[in-house]
Write a protein that holds these residues in place. Sequence first.
Motif, mmCIF file in Angstrom:
data_model
loop_
_atom_site.group_PDB
_atom_site.id
_atom_site.type_symbol
_atom_site.label_atom_id
_atom_site.label_comp_id
_atom_site.label_asym_id
_atom_site.label_seq_id
_atom_site.Cartn_x
_atom_site.Cartn_y
_atom_site.Cartn_z
ATOM 1 N N MET A 157 37.211 49.976 59.466
ATOM 2 C CA MET A 157 36.172 50.345 58.528
ATOM 3 C C MET A 157 36.737 50.321 57.115
ATOM 4 O O MET A 157 37.781 50.896 56.848
ATOM 5 C CB MET A 157 35.663 51.742 58.875
ATOM 6 N N GLU A 158 36.031 49.661 56.222
ATOM 7 C CA GLU A 158 36.502 49.552 54.846
ATOM 8 C C GLU A 158 36.141 50.801 54.058
ATOM 9 O O GLU A 158 35.064 51.359 54.227
ATOM 10 C CB GLU A 158 35.877 48.323 54.187
ATOM 11 N N GLN A 159 37.062 51.216 53.193
ATOM 12 C CA GLN A 159 36.831 52.370 52.340
ATOM 13 C C GLN A 159 35.933 51.952 51.181
ATOM 14 O O GLN A 159 36.104 50.872 50.601
ATOM 15 C CB GLN A 159 38.165 52.897 51.818
ATOM 16 N N GLU A 160 34.983 52.809 50.839
ATOM 17 C CA GLU A 160 34.102 52.536 49.707
ATOM 18 C C GLU A 160 34.897 52.640 48.409
ATOM 19 O O GLU A 160 35.747 53.519 48.262
ATOM 20 C CB GLU A 160 32.945 53.529 49.691
ATOM 21 N N LEU A 161 34.615 51.737 47.485
ATOM 22 C CA LEU A 161 35.303 51.753 46.192
ATOM 23 C C LEU A 161 34.838 52.927 45.347
ATOM 24 O O LEU A 161 33.671 53.327 45.405
ATOM 25 C CB LEU A 161 35.032 50.454 45.436
ATOM 26 N N THR A 162 35.744 53.443 44.537
ATOM 27 C CA THR A 162 35.383 54.492 43.588
ATOM 28 C C THR A 162 34.629 53.869 42.417
ATOM 29 O O THR A 162 34.614 52.636 42.248
ATOM 30 C CB THR A 162 36.634 55.201 43.039
ATOM 31 N N PHE A 163 34.036 54.719 41.596
ATOM 32 C CA PHE A 163 33.354 54.245 40.393
ATOM 33 C C PHE A 163 34.309 53.412 39.539
ATOM 34 O O PHE A 163 33.970 52.336 39.058
ATOM 35 C CB PHE A 163 32.806 55.439 39.586
ATOM 36 N N GLY A 164 35.524 53.925 39.348
ATOM 37 C CA GLY A 164 36.508 53.223 38.520
ATOM 38 C C GLY A 164 36.908 51.888 39.097
ATOM 39 O O GLY A 164 37.058 50.905 38.370
ATOM 40 N N GLN A 165 37.101 51.829 40.404
ATOM 41 C CA GLN A 165 37.468 50.566 41.050
ATOM 42 C C GLN A 165 36.356 49.539 40.910
ATOM 43 O O GLN A 165 36.619 48.358 40.703
ATOM 44 C CB GLN A 165 37.798 50.811 42.520
ATOM 45 N N LYS A 166 35.119 49.992 41.008
ATOM 46 C CA LYS A 166 33.991 49.077 40.785
ATOM 47 C C LYS A 166 33.954 48.626 39.330
ATOM 48 O O LYS A 166 33.708 47.450 39.039
ATOM 49 C CB LYS A 166 32.672 49.762 41.145
ATOM 50 N N ALA A 167 34.187 49.555 38.404
ATOM 51 C CA ALA A 167 34.109 49.256 36.973
ATOM 52 C C ALA A 167 35.117 48.195 36.546
ATOM 53 O O ALA A 167 34.833 47.385 35.670
ATOM 54 C CB ALA A 167 34.309 50.536 36.154
ATOM 55 N N VAL A 168 36.301 48.198 37.169
ATOM 56 C CA VAL A 168 37.335 47.228 36.790
ATOM 57 C C VAL A 168 37.319 45.973 37.654
ATOM 58 O O VAL A 168 38.092 45.055 37.420
ATOM 59 C CB VAL A 168 38.755 47.844 36.812
ATOM 60 N N GLY A 169 36.444 45.938 38.639
ATOM 61 C CA GLY A 169 36.412 44.775 39.529
ATOM 62 C C GLY A 169 37.693 44.639 40.328
ATOM 63 O O GLY A 169 38.288 43.564 40.398
ATOM 64 N N LEU A 170 38.115 45.732 40.940
ATOM 65 C CA LEU A 170 39.404 45.774 41.632
ATOM 66 C C LEU A 170 39.569 44.659 42.657
ATOM 67 O O LEU A 170 40.653 44.098 42.801
ATOM 68 C CB LEU A 170 39.590 47.131 42.312
ATOM 69 N N LEU A 171 38.514 44.330 43.348
ATOM 70 C CA LEU A 171 38.627 43.322 44.413
ATOM 71 C C LEU A 171 38.644 41.890 43.884
ATOM 72 O O LEU A 171 38.944 40.963 44.636
ATOM 73 C CB LEU A 171 37.481 43.488 45.417
ATOM 74 N N PHE A 172 38.340 41.712 42.598
ATOM 75 C CA PHE A 172 38.377 40.371 42.027
ATOM 76 C C PHE A 172 39.764 40.108 41.451
ATOM 77 O O PHE A 172 40.125 40.588 40.379
ATOM 78 C CB PHE A 172 37.319 40.198 40.932
ATOM 79 N N ASN A 173 40.549 39.379 42.207
ATOM 80 C CA ASN A 173 41.902 39.015 41.815
ATOM 81 C C ASN A 173 42.228 37.714 42.541
ATOM 82 O O ASN A 173 43.017 37.705 43.497
ATOM 83 C CB ASN A 173 42.882 40.142 42.189
ATOM 84 N N PRO A 174 41.594 36.606 42.107
ATOM 85 C CA PRO A 174 41.717 35.346 42.852
ATOM 86 C C PRO A 174 43.152 34.886 43.070
ATOM 87 O O PRO A 174 43.451 34.278 44.094
ATOM 88 C CB PRO A 174 40.957 34.342 41.989
ATOM 89 N N SER A 175 44.040 35.192 42.136
ATOM 90 C CA SER A 175 45.424 34.738 42.275
ATOM 91 C C SER A 175 46.252 35.667 43.159
ATOM 92 O O SER A 175 47.373 35.336 43.534
ATOM 93 C CB SER A 175 46.080 34.636 40.890
ATOM 94 N N GLY A 176 45.697 36.844 43.474
ATOM 95 C CA GLY A 176 46.449 37.811 44.277
ATOM 96 C C GLY A 176 47.658 38.368 43.545
ATOM 97 O O GLY A 176 48.615 38.821 44.161
ATOM 98 N N ASP A 177 47.614 38.365 42.232
ATOM 99 C CA ASP A 177 48.722 38.821 41.389
ATOM 100 C C ASP A 177 48.872 40.343 41.499
ATOM 101 O O ASP A 177 47.955 41.094 41.169
ATOM 102 C CB ASP A 177 48.436 38.408 39.942
ATOM 103 N N ASP A 178 50.045 40.797 41.972
ATOM 104 C CA ASP A 178 50.294 42.230 42.129
ATOM 105 C C ASP A 178 50.205 42.978 40.803
ATOM 106 O O ASP A 178 49.718 44.113 40.764
ATOM 107 C CB ASP A 178 51.669 42.482 42.757
#
Length: 76
Positions: free
Chosen positions: A1-22
């Motif tokens: 089960m995936e954890q729901e993103l926080t407001f801040g994580q949504k605001a910064v687009g945490l899951l959008f990182n096409p290059s996978g750059d740490d």
Amino acid sequence: MEQELTFGQKAVGLLFNPSGDDAVGQCKQGFADLIDQMNNLRQTSTSNDQKRHASVAITEMEGAQMRAVKALTWND
């Protein structure tokens, strides 16, 4: 089960990182944590001025996060 993103994580687009750059992921998470802190303050405060300052801080952190990611991924 995936954890729901926080407001801040949504605001910064945490899951959008096409290059996978740490570095990008760490940068975004750091800003997300700060945005969450301001969002929590905004939700619990009884002061309209404090809420306004928290909202402005969130907006400015969103812009700073985008510039920071741009700096991390800049190529000449």
